[in-house]
Design an enzyme around this catalytic site. Structure first.
Site, mmCIF file in Angstrom:
data_model
loop_
_atom_site.group_PDB
_atom_site.id
_atom_site.type_symbol
_atom_site.label_atom_id
_atom_site.label_comp_id
_atom_site.label_asym_id
_atom_site.label_seq_id
_atom_site.Cartn_x
_atom_site.Cartn_y
_atom_site.Cartn_z
ATOM 1 N N VAL A 69 0.836 -1.198 0.000
ATOM 2 C CA VAL A 69 0.000 0.000 0.000
ATOM 3 C C VAL A 69 0.877 1.257 0.000
ATOM 4 O O VAL A 69 0.617 2.208 -0.738
ATOM 5 C CB VAL A 69 -0.983 -0.017 1.200
ATOM 6 C CG1 VAL A 69 -1.797 1.262 1.261
ATOM 7 C CG2 VAL A 69 -1.902 -1.215 1.098
ATOM 8 N N ASP A 157 -6.992 1.919 4.605
ATOM 9 C CA ASP A 157 -8.023 0.922 4.860
ATOM 10 C C ASP A 157 -8.655 0.997 6.246
ATOM 11 O O ASP A 157 -9.262 0.028 6.698
ATOM 12 C CB ASP A 157 -7.482 -0.507 4.610
ATOM 13 C CG ASP A 157 -7.232 -0.759 3.124
ATOM 14 O OD1 ASP A 157 -7.629 0.093 2.322
ATOM 15 O OD2 ASP A 157 -6.651 -1.793 2.805
HETATM 16 C C1 SHN Z 1 -12.107 4.036 2.675
HETATM 17 C C2 SHN Z 1 -10.836 3.697 1.882
HETATM 18 C C3 SHN Z 1 -9.723 4.375 2.678
HETATM 19 C C4 SHN Z 1 -8.388 4.486 1.988
HETATM 20 O O1 SHN Z 1 -7.624 3.503 2.061
HETATM 21 O O2 SHN Z 1 -8.103 5.562 1.432
HETATM 22 C C5 SHN Z 1 -10.629 2.218 1.707
HETATM 23 C C6 SHN Z 1 -10.900 1.289 2.670
HETATM 24 C C7 SHN Z 1 -10.874 -0.116 2.545
HETATM 25 N N1 SHN Z 1 -10.451 -0.821 1.450
HETATM 26 C C8 SHN Z 1 -10.640 -2.159 1.648
HETATM 27 C C9 SHN Z 1 -10.445 -3.191 0.747
HETATM 28 C C10 SHN Z 1 -10.024 -3.084 -0.575
HETATM 29 N N2 SHN Z 1 -9.463 -1.955 -1.116
HETATM 30 C C11 SHN Z 1 -9.194 -2.194 -2.416
HETATM 31 C C12 SHN Z 1 -8.634 -1.261 -3.317
HETATM 32 C C13 SHN Z 1 -8.611 0.120 -3.187
HETATM 33 N N3 SHN Z 1 -9.035 0.827 -2.095
HETATM 34 C C14 SHN Z 1 -9.062 2.149 -2.348
HETATM 35 C C15 SHN Z 1 -9.546 3.136 -1.501
HETATM 36 C C16 SHN Z 1 -10.140 3.018 -0.275
HETATM 37 N N4 SHN Z 1 -10.139 1.909 0.482
HETATM 38 C C17 SHN Z 1 -10.856 4.150 0.413
HETATM 39 C C18 SHN Z 1 -12.296 4.278 -0.095
HETATM 40 C C19 SHN Z 1 -12.423 4.328 -1.607
HETATM 41 C C20 SHN Z 1 -13.814 4.610 -2.051
HETATM 42 O O3 SHN Z 1 -14.510 5.337 -1.382
HETATM 43 O O4 SHN Z 1 -14.252 4.172 -3.115
HETATM 44 C C21 SHN Z 1 -8.627 2.412 -3.766
HETATM 45 C C22 SHN Z 1 -9.875 2.822 -4.565
HETATM 46 C C23 SHN Z 1 -7.605 3.538 -3.913
HETATM 47 C C24 SHN Z 1 -6.258 3.293 -3.274
HETATM 48 O O5 SHN Z 1 -6.168 2.745 -2.160
HETATM 49 O O6 SHN Z 1 -5.279 3.670 -3.934
HETATM 50 C C25 SHN Z 1 -8.050 1.026 -4.209
HETATM 51 C C26 SHN Z 1 -8.350 0.602 -5.676
HETATM 52 C C27 SHN Z 1 -7.448 1.384 -6.600
HETATM 53 C C28 SHN Z 1 -7.184 0.779 -7.936
HETATM 54 O O7 SHN Z 1 -7.462 -0.404 -8.242
HETATM 55 O O8 SHN Z 1 -6.637 1.540 -8.732
HETATM 56 C C29 SHN Z 1 -9.583 -3.537 -2.730
HETATM 57 C C30 SHN Z 1 -9.503 -4.153 -4.106
HETATM 58 C C31 SHN Z 1 -8.138 -4.506 -4.542
HETATM 59 O O9 SHN Z 1 -7.193 -4.532 -3.753
HETATM 60 O O10 SHN Z 1 -8.055 -4.835 -5.745
HETATM 61 C C32 SHN Z 1 -10.089 -4.104 -1.567
HETATM 62 C C33 SHN Z 1 -10.685 -5.518 -1.390
HETATM 63 C C34 SHN Z 1 -12.114 -5.556 -1.979
HETATM 64 C C35 SHN Z 1 -13.142 -4.694 -1.256
HETATM 65 O O11 SHN Z 1 -13.241 -4.785 -0.035
HETATM 66 O O12 SHN Z 1 -13.833 -3.921 -1.965
HETATM 67 C C36 SHN Z 1 -11.143 -2.334 2.973
HETATM 68 C C37 SHN Z 1 -11.535 -3.665 3.596
HETATM 69 C C38 SHN Z 1 -10.304 -4.345 4.205
HETATM 70 C C39 SHN Z 1 -10.743 -5.567 4.964
HETATM 71 O O13 SHN Z 1 -11.666 -6.289 4.525
HETATM 72 O O14 SHN Z 1 -10.159 -5.798 6.035
HETATM 73 C C40 SHN Z 1 -11.258 -1.068 3.529
HETATM 74 C C41 SHN Z 1 -11.718 -0.744 4.919
HETATM 75 C C42 SHN Z 1 -13.208 -0.702 5.038
HETATM 76 O O15 SHN Z 1 -13.952 -0.652 4.036
HETATM 77 O O16 SHN Z 1 -13.652 -0.706 6.190
HETATM 78 N N1 NAI Z 2 -2.507 -4.295 0.230
HETATM 79 C C1 NAI Z 2 -3.816 -4.338 0.161
HETATM 80 O O1 NAI Z 2 -4.439 -4.421 -0.912
HETATM 81 C C2 NAI Z 2 -4.572 -4.257 1.413
HETATM 82 C C3 NAI Z 2 -4.024 -3.712 2.558
HETATM 83 N N2 NAI Z 2 -4.720 -3.627 3.694
HETATM 84 C C4 NAI Z 2 -4.145 -3.025 4.893
HETATM 85 O O2 NAI Z 2 -3.323 -1.887 4.607
HETATM 86 C C5 NAI Z 2 -2.218 -1.853 5.510
HETATM 87 C C6 NAI Z 2 -0.894 -1.931 4.782
HETATM 88 O O3 NAI Z 2 -0.945 -3.032 3.878
HETATM 89 P P1 NAI Z 2 0.351 -3.562 3.108
HETATM 90 O O4 NAI Z 2 1.125 -2.468 2.577
HETATM 91 O O5 NAI Z 2 -0.130 -4.622 2.189
HETATM 92 O O6 NAI Z 2 1.116 -4.257 4.324
HETATM 93 P P2 NAI Z 2 2.597 -4.845 4.371
HETATM 94 O O7 NAI Z 2 2.593 -5.865 5.426
HETATM 95 O O8 NAI Z 2 3.077 -5.181 3.014
HETATM 96 O O9 NAI Z 2 3.452 -3.598 4.846
HETATM 97 C C7 NAI Z 2 3.362 -3.064 6.111
HETATM 98 C C8 NAI Z 2 4.529 -2.153 6.275
HETATM 99 O O10 NAI Z 2 4.406 -1.419 7.491
HETATM 100 C C9 NAI Z 2 5.724 -1.343 8.055
HETATM 101 N N3 NAI Z 2 5.599 -1.043 9.495
HETATM 102 C C10 NAI Z 2 5.063 -1.787 10.445
HETATM 103 N N4 NAI Z 2 5.137 -1.145 11.636
HETATM 104 C C11 NAI Z 2 5.761 0.046 11.404
HETATM 105 C C12 NAI Z 2 6.133 1.143 12.202
HETATM 106 N N5 NAI Z 2 5.893 1.164 13.518
HETATM 107 N N6 NAI Z 2 6.749 2.185 11.617
HETATM 108 C C13 NAI Z 2 7.008 2.189 10.276
HETATM 109 N N7 NAI Z 2 6.666 1.173 9.466
HETATM 110 C C14 NAI Z 2 6.043 0.113 10.028
HETATM 111 C C15 NAI Z 2 6.341 -2.682 7.770
HETATM 112 O O11 NAI Z 2 7.747 -2.640 7.938
HETATM 113 C C16 NAI Z 2 5.895 -2.878 6.350
HETATM 114 O O12 NAI Z 2 6.786 -2.247 5.454
HETATM 115 C C17 NAI Z 2 -2.416 -3.036 6.446
HETATM 116 O O13 NAI Z 2 -3.143 -2.570 7.575
HETATM 117 C C18 NAI Z 2 -3.250 -3.982 5.649
HETATM 118 O O14 NAI Z 2 -3.978 -4.823 6.504
HETATM 119 C C19 NAI Z 2 -5.990 -4.115 3.698
HETATM 120 C C20 NAI Z 2 -6.576 -4.664 2.619
HETATM 121 C C21 NAI Z 2 -5.947 -4.745 1.363
#
Ligand code: SHN
Ligand code: NAI
Length: 297
Positions: A69, A157
């Site tokens: 992320v 997220d």
């Molecule tokens: C509120 C927000 C806050 C923020 O992070 O800014 C947020 C929150 C959460 N995301 C979650 C899940 C996923 N997020 C993605 C993807 C993206 N998420 C993005 C934005 C945002 N995500 C903000 C609102 C956006 C809006 O309002 O529309 C995008 C658009 C932009 C970006 O992040 O760059 C990027 C797509 C970009 C691209 O494809 O280009 C996928 C899909 C995937 O990974 O393919 C999934 C899994 C599928 C699903 O759940 O839909 C969860 C649940 C986690 C869990 O279940 O634990 C939460 C938390 C919750 O909803 O409570």
């Molecule tokens: N990647 C995705 O599509 C999604 C991500 N998330 C959530 O978003 C968050 C980040 O996701 P990822 O980037 O995939 O996780 P990741 O596990 O790949 O990276 C986490 C990073 O945080 C760093 N970190 C941990 N503690 C720290 C601290 N105290 N100070 C500085 N750095 C620290 C780690 O060293 C690591 O680089 C997590 O909470 C994850 O659960 C949730 C849903 C989807």
């Protein structure tokens, strides 16, 4: 006959759902003497986000985390030309982050360690904070510090800890489209973005870039900052944009622009066909002049 029009009673009507109720304990200094019951104004629909096009420039932005992320956030910042990114992330870093550190060394300052509260008390302090860490306790702690310092924060997220959300972005040169579902369906936001992107004419970036050049040229020949000049410039540019198609704007040459701008003083907006006719005539005149010159020498 009963008069049930609320405008004809002395008691104010109840505001529609979602509209502010006047607070009797506060003094409203925004008193206006116009008709406040005018219904021609668009309704307010609360529950949205303030959608802006943020310009980070050289203001420091704190990015915490080095995973997936964080890598995506870093790309967004660099695409927005941010030049003062403070990255707090212990190794290992996502390969894309390592690559960006290599390609944009002057825009990113990397501290290879865990987050410290002092990261928020730098001079100047961060203007924006993005966290993407896998430890909810750390996320909450950074959020609390950000709130105490009044710095806007996005905790990836975790919607309740976000002052602003990221959205699904489509970028094509100067065109930027962001789809937000306001936290309801991020995956849907991405597929809506894809559908919008697929439906756009391919030459939109060129059309926008040309309009940008035309606007600059217009500002050069009509640079006055008076209200009259500004209104005239705006009306002229709006008329050009409304009367030329995207395709025509995309193909617009600097010569076309000069012909268009020749109509500015008297407010004439030439169509694409008119501009081409003028250019054909001018070419014929040049040819005639050249032939005359040739026959007299
Ligand atoms: C509120 C927000 C806050 C923020 O992070 O800014 C947020 C929150 C959460 N995301 C979650 C899940 C996923 N997020 C993605 C993807 C993206 N998420 C993005 C934005 C945002 N995500 C903000 C609102 C956006 C809006 O309002 O529309 C995008 C658009 C932009 C970006 O992040 O760059 C990027 C797509 C970009 C691209 O494809 O280009 C996928 C899909 C995937 O990974 O393919 C999934 C899994 C599928 C699903 O759940 O839909 C969860 C649940 C986690 C869990 O279940 O634990 C939460 C938390 C919750 O909803 O409570
Ligand atoms: N990647 C995705 O599509 C999604 C991500 N998330 C959530 O978003 C968050 C980040 O996701 P990822 O980037 O995939 O996780 P990741 O596990 O790949 O990276 C986490 C990073 O945080 C760093 N970190 C941990 N503690 C720290 C601290 N105290 N100070 C500085 N750095 C620290 C780690 O060293 C690591 O680089 C997590 O909470 C994850 O659960 C949730 C849903 C989807």
């Amino acid at each position: 006959m009963a008069d049930d029009d609320p405008r004809h009673t002395n008691t104010p009507p109840a505001p529609p759902a979602g509209q502010d109720t006047p607070n009797p304990t506060t003094t409203n200094t925004n008193t206006v003497d116009t008709d406040t019951t005018d219904e021609s104004f668009p309704p307010i629909t609360p529950g949205g986000s303030l959608m802006l096009a943020w310009q980070p420039r050289d203001r420091p932005i704190l990015l915490v985390g080095g995973g997936n992320v964080a890598a995506s956030r870093l790309d967004h910042l660099l695409n927005a030309s941010a030049t003062s990114i403070i990255l707090i992330a212990p190794p290992p870093l996502h390969p894309s982050i390592l690559h960006r550190l290599h390609t944009h060394p002057s825009s990113i300052t990397h501290h290879p360690r865990l987050f410290l509260p002092s990261d928020l008390t730098t001079t100047p302090p961060p203007s924006l904070i993005l966290t993407a860490v896998d430890d909810p306790a750390v996320s909450s702690a950074i959020h609390a510090l950000a709130v105490a310092s009044n710095i806007p924060i996005n905790v990836a997220d975790v919607p309740p800890l976000c002052d602003f959300y990221f959205g699904a972005i489509h970028r094509a040169g100067p065109l930027q489209i962001m789809v937000s579902t306001n936290g309801n369906g991020p995956r849907l936001a991405a597929s809506i973005r894809d559908r919008i992107a697929d439906s756009l004419p391919k030459n939109i970036p060129e059309a926008i870039a040309n309009v940008g050049i035309l606007r600059k040229k217009l500002r050069n020949i009509a640079s006055a900052g008076t209200t009259g000049e500004i209104s005239k410039r705006m009306a002229f540019m709006s008329a050009v944009c409304d009367s030329w198609s995207f395709e025509q704007l995309a193909e617009m040459t600097e010569a076309d622009m000069d012909v268009i701008l020749a109509g500015y003083p008297d407010g004439t907006v030439k169509s694409y066909d008119d501009v081409k006719k003028v250019e054909t005539l001018m070419a014929a005149v040049h040819l005639g002049e050249a032939a005359d010159n040739h026959s007299t020498t």
